[in-house]
Design a protein around this motif. Structure first.
Motif, PDB file in Angstrom:
ATOM      1  N   GLN A  22       0.686  -1.274   0.153  1.00  0.00           N
ATOM      2  CA  GLN A  22       0.262   0.182   0.111  1.00  0.00           C
ATOM      3  C   GLN A  22       0.831   1.352  -0.122  1.00  0.00           C
ATOM      4  O   GLN A  22       0.625   2.028  -0.798  1.00  0.00           O
ATOM      5  N   GLU A  23       2.001   1.275   1.101  1.00  0.00           N
ATOM      6  CA  GLU A  23       2.728   2.313   0.840  1.00  0.00           C
ATOM      7  C   GLU A  23       3.515   2.585  -0.228  1.00  0.00           C
ATOM      8  O   GLU A  23       3.715   3.857  -0.888  1.00  0.00           O
ATOM      9  N   GLN A  24       3.805   1.541  -0.897  1.00  0.00           N
ATOM     10  CA  GLN A  24       4.626   1.745  -2.173  1.00  0.00           C
ATOM     11  C   GLN A  24       3.618   2.214  -3.413  1.00  0.00           C
ATOM     12  O   GLN A  24       4.230   3.358  -3.960  1.00  0.00           O
ATOM     13  N   GLY A  30       1.717   9.465  -5.734  1.00  0.00           N
ATOM     14  CA  GLY A  30       1.495  10.664  -4.836  1.00  0.00           C
ATOM     15  C   GLY A  30       0.712  10.939  -4.038  1.00  0.00           C
ATOM     16  O   GLY A  30       0.147  12.053  -4.021  1.00  0.00           O
ATOM     17  N   VAL A  31       0.348   9.705  -3.405  1.00  0.00           N
ATOM     18  CA  VAL A  31      -0.971  10.193  -2.362  1.00  0.00           C
ATOM     19  C   VAL A  31      -0.473   9.288  -1.100  1.00  0.00           C
ATOM     20  O   VAL A  31       0.629   8.885  -0.907  1.00  0.00           O
ATOM     21  N   THR A  32      -1.185   9.527  -0.051  1.00  0.00           N
ATOM     22  CA  THR A  32      -0.807   9.002   1.275  1.00  0.00           C
ATOM     23  C   THR A  32      -1.303   7.620   1.394  1.00  0.00           C
ATOM     24  O   THR A  32      -2.387   7.333   0.620  1.00  0.00           O
ATOM     25  N   ARG A  33      -0.672   6.820   2.169  1.00  0.00           N
ATOM     26  CA  ARG A  33      -1.395   5.625   2.513  1.00  0.00           C
ATOM     27  C   ARG A  33      -2.967   5.358   2.634  1.00  0.00           C
ATOM     28  O   ARG A  33      -3.386   4.722   2.355  1.00  0.00           O
ATOM     29  N   GLN A  34      -3.457   6.423   3.416  1.00  0.00           N
ATOM     30  CA  GLN A  34      -4.633   6.552   3.924  1.00  0.00           C
ATOM     31  C   GLN A  34      -5.408   6.390   2.705  1.00  0.00           C
ATOM     32  O   GLN A  34      -6.494   5.919   2.614  1.00  0.00           O
ATOM     33  N   LEU A  50      -6.564  10.639 -10.044  1.00  0.00           N
ATOM     34  CA  LEU A  50      -5.633   9.535  -9.391  1.00  0.00           C
ATOM     35  C   LEU A  50      -6.071   7.936 -10.064  1.00  0.00           C
ATOM     36  O   LEU A  50      -5.054   7.024 -10.065  1.00  0.00           O
ATOM     37  N   ALA A  51      -7.288   7.871 -10.481  1.00  0.00           N
ATOM     38  CA  ALA A  51      -7.674   6.576 -11.071  1.00  0.00           C
ATOM     39  C   ALA A  51      -6.693   6.328 -12.073  1.00  0.00           C
ATOM     40  O   ALA A  51      -6.268   5.337 -12.252  1.00  0.00           O
ATOM     41  N   PHE A  52      -6.497   7.328 -13.103  1.00  0.00           N
ATOM     42  CA  PHE A  52      -5.414   6.989 -14.323  1.00  0.00           C
ATOM     43  C   PHE A  52      -4.161   6.845 -13.700  1.00  0.00           C
ATOM     44  O   PHE A  52      -3.438   5.892 -14.291  1.00  0.00           O
ATOM     45  N   LYS A  53      -3.717   7.528 -12.694  1.00  0.00           N
ATOM     46  CA  LYS A  53      -2.443   7.281 -12.238  1.00  0.00           C
ATOM     47  C   LYS A  53      -2.245   5.793 -11.565  1.00  0.00           C
ATOM     48  O   LYS A  53      -1.111   5.171 -11.942  1.00  0.00           O
ATOM     49  N   ILE A  54      -3.195   5.035 -10.980  1.00  0.00           N
ATOM     50  CA  ILE A  54      -3.124   3.907 -10.517  1.00  0.00           C
ATOM     51  C   ILE A  54      -2.874   2.868 -11.747  1.00  0.00           C
ATOM     52  O   ILE A  54      -2.204   2.018 -11.466  1.00  0.00           O
ATOM     53  N   ALA A  55      -4.017   3.127 -12.763  1.00  0.00           N
ATOM     54  CA  ALA A  55      -3.955   2.236 -13.640  1.00  0.00           C
ATOM     55  C   ALA A  55      -2.814   2.083 -14.602  1.00  0.00           C
ATOM     56  O   ALA A  55      -2.209   1.075 -14.779  1.00  0.00           O
ATOM     57  N   LEU A  56      -1.885   3.331 -14.504  1.00  0.00           N
ATOM     58  CA  LEU A  56      -0.716   3.290 -15.222  1.00  0.00           C
ATOM     59  C   LEU A  56       0.460   2.776 -14.338  1.00  0.00           C
ATOM     60  O   LEU A  56       1.296   2.085 -14.889  1.00  0.00           O
TER      61      LEU A  56
END
Lengths: 75, 75
Positions: A22-24, A30-34, A50-56
């Motif tokens: 989760q932390e990685q 570029g967000v926090t673990r929370q 953020l959704a796009f970033k995660i998919a990337l």
DNA sequence: ACATAATGTCAAGTAATTTTTACATTTTTA
DNA sequence: TAAAAATGTAAAAATTACTTGACATTATGT
């Protein structure tokens, strides 16, 4: 138009994909673990960006991480 | 991870697709006209949920409405 | 068994998105 | 060309996403 809900497989993808923590993941996008915890737990849906970033990070199209389904529909 | 920006073709889709008006689109997805204006004008990116709703209205996958591209890249 | 890493929870604060209201300009149509 | 519809601009209020910090629990490894 309603009764729909945003679903995601972030948790599954974290394990299928590199066993990333989760932390990685948080760091990479570029967000926090929370924030990752809240998204995985369905507490709220992320912003489109953020959704796009995660998919990337996972190298998959957005719709493979997030989906918009009818409330009751279990996968 | 940065330098990326969310782009969208809401405006084009409104004309290609039924010549729908900003107000009608706003109504269909349950937001105000201001929100549609702001999104079309790139003032800010919508929430993931709103992005899904807009895609649903046009009957296309999300990535056909919104994309995550490098800042300078003109389509 | 102990240490450490990973995950979870809670609460208060900041930042971003969306609403509301009100009015101005452009486009369409009668 | 005048009325009506569609689009645009701006600013404050409300809501939602995200942060920060502090601590609790569960898993992993030695």
């Amino acid at each position: 138009m309603d009764k729909y809900k945003v679903r995601n497989n972030v948790r599954k993808l974290r394990f299928n994909h590199d066993e990333i923590t989760q932390e990685q993941l948080a760091e990479k996008v570029g967000v926090t673990r929370q924030t990752i915890i809240a998204i995985e737990g369905g507490k709220y849906a992320p912003s489109l960006e953020l959704a796009f970033k995660i998919a990337l990070v996972f190298g998959v199209p957005l719709q493979e991480v997030f989906s918009y389904e009818l409330e009751g529909d279990e996968k």
